[in-house]
Design a protein around this motif. Sequence first.
Motif, PDB file in Angstrom:
ATOM      1  N   TYR A  66       0.830  -1.200   0.000  1.00 51.94           N
ATOM      2  CA  TYR A  66       0.000   0.000   0.000  1.00 51.94           C
ATOM      3  C   TYR A  66       0.872   1.260   0.000  1.00 51.94           C
ATOM      4  CZ  TYR A  66      -4.373  -2.504   0.875  1.00 51.94           C
ATOM      5  OH  TYR A  66      -5.478  -3.307   0.760  1.00 51.94           O
ATOM      6  N   MET A  67       2.004   1.207   0.688  1.00 58.47           N
ATOM      7  CA  MET A  67       2.822   2.410   0.793  1.00 58.47           C
ATOM      8  C   MET A  67       3.266   2.903  -0.584  1.00 58.47           C
ATOM      9  SD  MET A  67       6.247   3.160   3.050  1.00 58.47           S
ATOM     10  CE  MET A  67       6.990   4.812   3.053  1.00 58.47           C
ATOM     11  N   LEU A  68       3.748   1.984  -1.421  1.00 57.81           N
ATOM     12  CA  LEU A  68       4.185   2.399  -2.749  1.00 57.81           C
ATOM     13  C   LEU A  68       2.995   2.889  -3.570  1.00 57.81           C
ATOM     14  CD1 LEU A  68       6.614   2.699  -4.598  1.00 57.81           C
ATOM     15  CD2 LEU A  68       6.178   0.393  -5.440  1.00 57.81           C
ATOM     16  N   LYS A  69       1.872   2.213  -3.472  1.00 56.63           N
ATOM     17  CA  LYS A  69       0.666   2.645  -4.174  1.00 56.63           C
ATOM     18  C   LYS A  69       0.284   4.060  -3.755  1.00 56.63           C
ATOM     19  CE  LYS A  69      -4.260   1.363  -4.625  1.00 56.63           C
ATOM     20  NZ  LYS A  69      -4.951   2.290  -3.712  1.00 56.63           N
ATOM     21  N   GLU A  70       0.332   4.335  -2.469  1.00 52.27           N
ATOM     22  CA  GLU A  70      -0.089   5.644  -1.960  1.00 52.27           C
ATOM     23  C   GLU A  70       0.905   6.743  -2.312  1.00 52.27           C
ATOM     24  OE1 GLU A  70      -2.582   3.280   1.447  1.00 52.27           O
ATOM     25  OE2 GLU A  70      -0.807   4.445   2.073  1.00 52.27           O
ATOM     26  N   ILE A  71       2.191   6.408  -2.402  1.00 59.40           N
ATOM     27  CA  ILE A  71       3.174   7.381  -2.897  1.00 59.40           C
ATOM     28  C   ILE A  71       2.859   7.737  -4.351  1.00 59.40           C
ATOM     29  CG2 ILE A  71       5.600   7.689  -3.531  1.00 59.40           C
ATOM     30  CD1 ILE A  71       6.327   5.995  -1.057  1.00 59.40           C
ATOM     31  N   ASP A  72       2.569   6.709  -5.135  1.00 59.74           N
ATOM     32  CA  ASP A  72       2.269   6.944  -6.553  1.00 59.74           C
ATOM     33  C   ASP A  72       0.964   7.701  -6.752  1.00 59.74           C
ATOM     34  OD1 ASP A  72       4.577   5.740  -7.371  1.00 59.74           O
ATOM     35  OD2 ASP A  72       3.637   4.033  -8.358  1.00 59.74           O
ATOM     36  N   GLU A  73       0.062   7.646  -5.799  1.00 61.52           N
ATOM     37  CA  GLU A  73      -1.225   8.329  -5.924  1.00 61.52           C
ATOM     38  C   GLU A  73      -1.142   9.824  -5.634  1.00 61.52           C
ATOM     39  OE1 GLU A  73      -4.253   4.643  -4.703  1.00 61.52           O
ATOM     40  OE2 GLU A  73      -3.644   6.139  -3.208  1.00 61.52           O
ATOM     41  N   GLN A  74      -0.004  10.302  -5.188  1.00 61.06           N
ATOM     42  CA  GLN A  74       0.074  11.692  -4.721  1.00 61.06           C
ATOM     43  C   GLN A  74      -0.212  12.737  -5.798  1.00 61.06           C
ATOM     44  OE1 GLN A  74       2.873  11.816  -0.859  1.00 61.06           O
ATOM     45  NE2 GLN A  74       3.894  10.945  -2.629  1.00 61.06           N
ATOM     46  N   PRO A  75       0.240  12.570  -7.025  1.00 61.79           N
ATOM     47  CA  PRO A  75      -0.174  13.544  -8.051  1.00 61.79           C
ATOM     48  C   PRO A  75      -1.689  13.606  -8.216  1.00 61.79           C
ATOM     49  CG  PRO A  75       1.694  12.268  -8.832  1.00 61.79           C
ATOM     50  CD  PRO A  75       1.234  11.616  -7.565  1.00 61.79           C
ATOM     51  N   ALA A  76      -2.344  12.447  -8.204  1.00 59.31           N
ATOM     52  CA  ALA A  76      -3.799  12.419  -8.338  1.00 59.31           C
ATOM     53  C   ALA A  76      -4.474  13.070  -7.142  1.00 59.31           C
ATOM     54  CB  ALA A  76      -4.285  10.974  -8.497  1.00 59.31           C
ATOM     55  N   VAL A  77      -3.884  12.915  -5.962  1.00 59.59           N
ATOM     56  CA  VAL A  77      -4.456  13.535  -4.760  1.00 59.59           C
ATOM     57  C   VAL A  77      -4.448  15.050  -4.886  1.00 59.59           C
ATOM     58  CG1 VAL A  77      -4.077  13.932  -2.292  1.00 59.59           C
ATOM     59  CG2 VAL A  77      -3.940  11.610  -3.228  1.00 59.59           C
ATOM     60  N   LEU A  78      -3.333  15.611  -5.343  1.00 61.16           N
ATOM     61  CA  LEU A  78      -3.265  17.068  -5.499  1.00 61.16           C
ATOM     62  C   LEU A  78      -4.268  17.561  -6.531  1.00 61.16           C
ATOM     63  CD1 LEU A  78       0.580  17.754  -5.286  1.00 61.16           C
ATOM     64  CD2 LEU A  78      -1.161  18.067  -3.520  1.00 61.16           C
ATOM     65  N   ARG A  79      -4.441  16.818  -7.602  1.00 59.44           N
ATOM     66  CA  ARG A  79      -5.430  17.226  -8.617  1.00 59.44           C
ATOM     67  C   ARG A  79      -6.852  17.115  -8.059  1.00 59.44           C
ATOM     68  NH1 ARG A  79      -1.641  13.993 -11.946  1.00 59.44           N
ATOM     69  NH2 ARG A  79      -0.318  15.488 -13.048  1.00 59.44           N
ATOM     70  N   ARG A  80      -7.096  16.090  -7.245  1.00 55.06           N
ATOM     71  CA  ARG A  80      -8.426  15.923  -6.647  1.00 55.06           C
ATOM     72  C   ARG A  80      -8.725  17.061  -5.675  1.00 55.06           C
ATOM     73  NH1 ARG A  80      -8.001  11.038  -3.673  1.00 55.06           N
ATOM     74  NH2 ARG A  80      -7.752  10.053  -5.717  1.00 55.06           N
TER      75      ARG A  80
ATOM     76  N   ARG B 223       7.468  28.292  -0.422  1.00 59.87           N
ATOM     77  CA  ARG B 223       6.593  27.885   0.688  1.00 59.87           C
ATOM     78  C   ARG B 223       5.907  26.552   0.437  1.00 59.87           C
ATOM     79  NH1 ARG B 223       4.411  33.993   0.442  1.00 59.87           N
ATOM     80  NH2 ARG B 223       4.589  33.346  -1.747  1.00 59.87           N
ATOM     81  N   LEU B 224       5.871  26.120  -0.827  1.00 62.04           N
ATOM     82  CA  LEU B 224       5.221  24.858  -1.177  1.00 62.04           C
ATOM     83  C   LEU B 224       6.204  23.778  -1.633  1.00 62.04           C
ATOM     84  CD1 LEU B 224       2.089  26.325  -2.975  1.00 62.04           C
ATOM     85  CD2 LEU B 224       2.123  25.090  -0.807  1.00 62.04           C
ATOM     86  N   MET B 225       7.490  24.064  -1.545  1.00 58.73           N
ATOM     87  CA  MET B 225       8.485  23.068  -1.948  1.00 58.73           C
ATOM     88  C   MET B 225       8.400  21.744  -1.174  1.00 58.73           C
ATOM     89  SD  MET B 225      10.191  23.786  -4.607  1.00 58.73           S
ATOM     90  CE  MET B 225      11.254  22.363  -4.427  1.00 58.73           C
ATOM     91  N   PRO B 226       7.947  21.749   0.096  1.00 65.18           N
ATOM     92  CA  PRO B 226       7.833  20.452   0.789  1.00 65.18           C
ATOM     93  C   PRO B 226       6.927  19.450   0.087  1.00 65.18           C
ATOM     94  CG  PRO B 226       7.789  22.228   2.392  1.00 65.18           C
ATOM     95  CD  PRO B 226       7.754  22.881   1.028  1.00 65.18           C
ATOM     96  N   LEU B 227       5.951  19.908  -0.680  1.00 68.17           N
ATOM     97  CA  LEU B 227       5.092  18.992  -1.424  1.00 68.17           C
ATOM     98  C   LEU B 227       5.902  18.072  -2.333  1.00 68.17           C
ATOM     99  CD1 LEU B 227       2.193  21.383  -2.537  1.00 68.17           C
ATOM    100  CD2 LEU B 227       2.052  19.569  -0.810  1.00 68.17           C
ATOM    101  N   VAL B 228       6.957  18.597  -2.889  1.00 72.43           N
ATOM    102  CA  VAL B 228       7.762  17.841  -3.840  1.00 72.43           C
ATOM    103  C   VAL B 228       8.977  17.214  -3.165  1.00 72.43           C
ATOM    104  CG1 VAL B 228       9.126  18.020  -5.954  1.00 72.43           C
ATOM    105  CG2 VAL B 228       7.005  19.331  -5.728  1.00 72.43           C
ATOM    106  N   ALA B 229       9.621  17.977  -2.280  1.00 70.83           N
ATOM    107  CA  ALA B 229      10.897  17.528  -1.711  1.00 70.83           C
ATOM    108  C   ALA B 229      10.750  16.302  -0.825  1.00 70.83           C
ATOM    109  CB  ALA B 229      11.524  18.673  -0.911  1.00 70.83           C
ATOM    110  N   ILE B 230       9.576  16.096  -0.245  1.00 72.51           N
ATOM    111  CA  ILE B 230       9.399  14.948   0.648  1.00 72.51           C
ATOM    112  C   ILE B 230       9.326  13.632  -0.117  1.00 72.51           C
ATOM    113  CG2 ILE B 230       6.869  15.013   0.664  1.00 72.51           C
ATOM    114  CD1 ILE B 230       9.279  14.102   3.578  1.00 72.51           C
ATOM    115  N   VAL B 231       8.955  13.663  -1.375  1.00 76.19           N
ATOM    116  CA  VAL B 231       8.675  12.419  -2.104  1.00 76.19           C
ATOM    117  C   VAL B 231       9.917  11.539  -2.253  1.00 76.19           C
ATOM    118  CG1 VAL B 231       7.747  11.429  -4.232  1.00 76.19           C
ATOM    119  CG2 VAL B 231       6.717  13.497  -3.256  1.00 76.19           C
TER     120      VAL B 231
END
Length: 603
Positions: A253-267, A565-573
């Motif tokens: 699930y962890m890998l699936k949920e990491i991969d879902e993050q772009p879709a989450v932001l769009r949602r 201010r929003l770089m953590p969205l990307v840098a954490i991945v």
Amino acid sequence: MCGVIGVVGNNNATEILLSGLKRLEYRGYDSAGIYVNDQHGNDHLIKRVGKIVNLQQAITNEDSGITGIGHTRWATHGKPSQSNAHPHFSQDRRFYLVHNGVINNFAELKAKYLTGVEFQSDTDSEVVVQLVDYFAVTDQVDALTAFRKTLQLLEGSYAFALMDRQEPDKIFIAKNKSPLLIGLAAGYNLICSDALAFLDQTDTFLEIHDGEMGIITKDNVQLTTLDNQPVQRQPYQVQMDANDLSKGTYDSYMLKEIDEQPAVLRRISEYYYSSEQDKLAPQLLDDLQKADRLYIVAAGTSYHAGLVARQLFEELADIPVEVQLASEFGYHMPKLSAHPFFIFLSQSGETADSRQVLDQVRHLNYPTLTITNVINSTLAREAEYSLPLCAGPEVAVASTKAYIAQIAVQAILAQKLGLRKKIAAASELDVAQQLGLAANAIQTIVDQKDYLEQLSHDYFAQQNAAFFIGRGNGYAVAIEAALKLKEVSYVHAEGFAAGELKHGTIALIEEQTPVVAFILEQSTAAHTRSNVKEVLSRGAHTLIISKQSLAQEGDQLVVADLDERLMPLVAIVPAQLFAYYTAVERGNDVDQPRNLAKSVTVE
């Protein structure tokens, strides 16, 4: 942090319980058990240490029933063992009980009423089932009356499901501070700690509030308060597809949920920006505008998301912000400002540490907002306002997509508050556009899995310790990155403000110690690179994650530019993927790391 389930009136009770336990295993997985009764004098109790698969292997075709209760455990009292596993039973084997929560006064009750009882476990939960039996026998009363008398003596948190062999067509339930729902199905009924357990059975649920108890049969639900006042409540529909809980083609699930993050932001963007109706209630923004200080209260990963949000609220909405650990704030409340507003961050909406703060704040009549992934949860229901994360089910214990969702929703809230207050910075930042850019940037990162897996092997897999450093939001990311690595890989990891290294922490640097540096902001980039050189000269194995506009030759990983201010969205991945691949290489269970549970429902 345990999972409680039950089913009454279905010939496939055993299979339904096992399926539900598998879906709730994220709530605890050191032991599990079920009790089933066929309502014709035959019953079965099966308990096993370890994960649900061990329980499943122990169950035979003979272990069938029409009514039953089940439990998956995260230990609070007594080590994981078959005797400490639930369901617990009374001395005469009449009553069986499962419990999520902690009974604070169990020792006193045990000493007062149960000195003649031979206990089978070290748990507080067994005291409860033995008390029910004690009152049923001593006072010559029915199960419901004995249960009510027991509940009136208890101090602490609980979600109980109780069965009586003399009334095998019923499940008795009670709730205080721990989650519990009733599922309404066609011709039978269910109870569960989380609707996820039974989405394959029903999408219709009934909430149970604190201080309530009830009797569930196959075709009836009767709820009352502890002093026997009737409770009437309408059910609600859960808008979620049971297929969302599937891993699909993923190994975890962890890998699936990491991969879902772009879709989450769009949602999130679609939910908060694309609708004709603004999802932020005008009264919410009015109350935020009246506040002189925001208090963000959270725990774990949610706390780290709050650290990122502090800068967003202060700069976009021009309001001071304090970010507080819920477990500390509730018992060491600081001096509050004159007009505070409280924001509670929680993936599950059931975090016990946060809830005890919410209880105090409500008694002080301060406005409250919960931002959560479970909109019908306790924190969402009890706060004055609530906002959804729109992240979809997050099953892996280590949170990934809920973290970026929390940052994104807070960014939207901060900007809309700033626009209302006519703060220039709010009008200069297009948050919707930034979320779109972040979605694309994350997709680019997750498409580099082979490279990130190699970096994980080179830097972390053979190490016992690792350090993450950064400044500003880079520091906030460093703390979350360290938590992810230690959660699933069991590598000792710490996040530090880069400038603090020379004030003591650098003493920990040894030959080949991994040090990951986040370089995400212009004003401190040169200083952080200087800190990297300091640890490099002492033998550290350094890895730099930089934003594109600040990148230099030799940086191991360069991520796309966003507003700082929003770089953590990307840098954490990348850090999420480092944790994942390190855990896989070390042979760990990525989704269910040792000693942890997803929903922390005890203090």
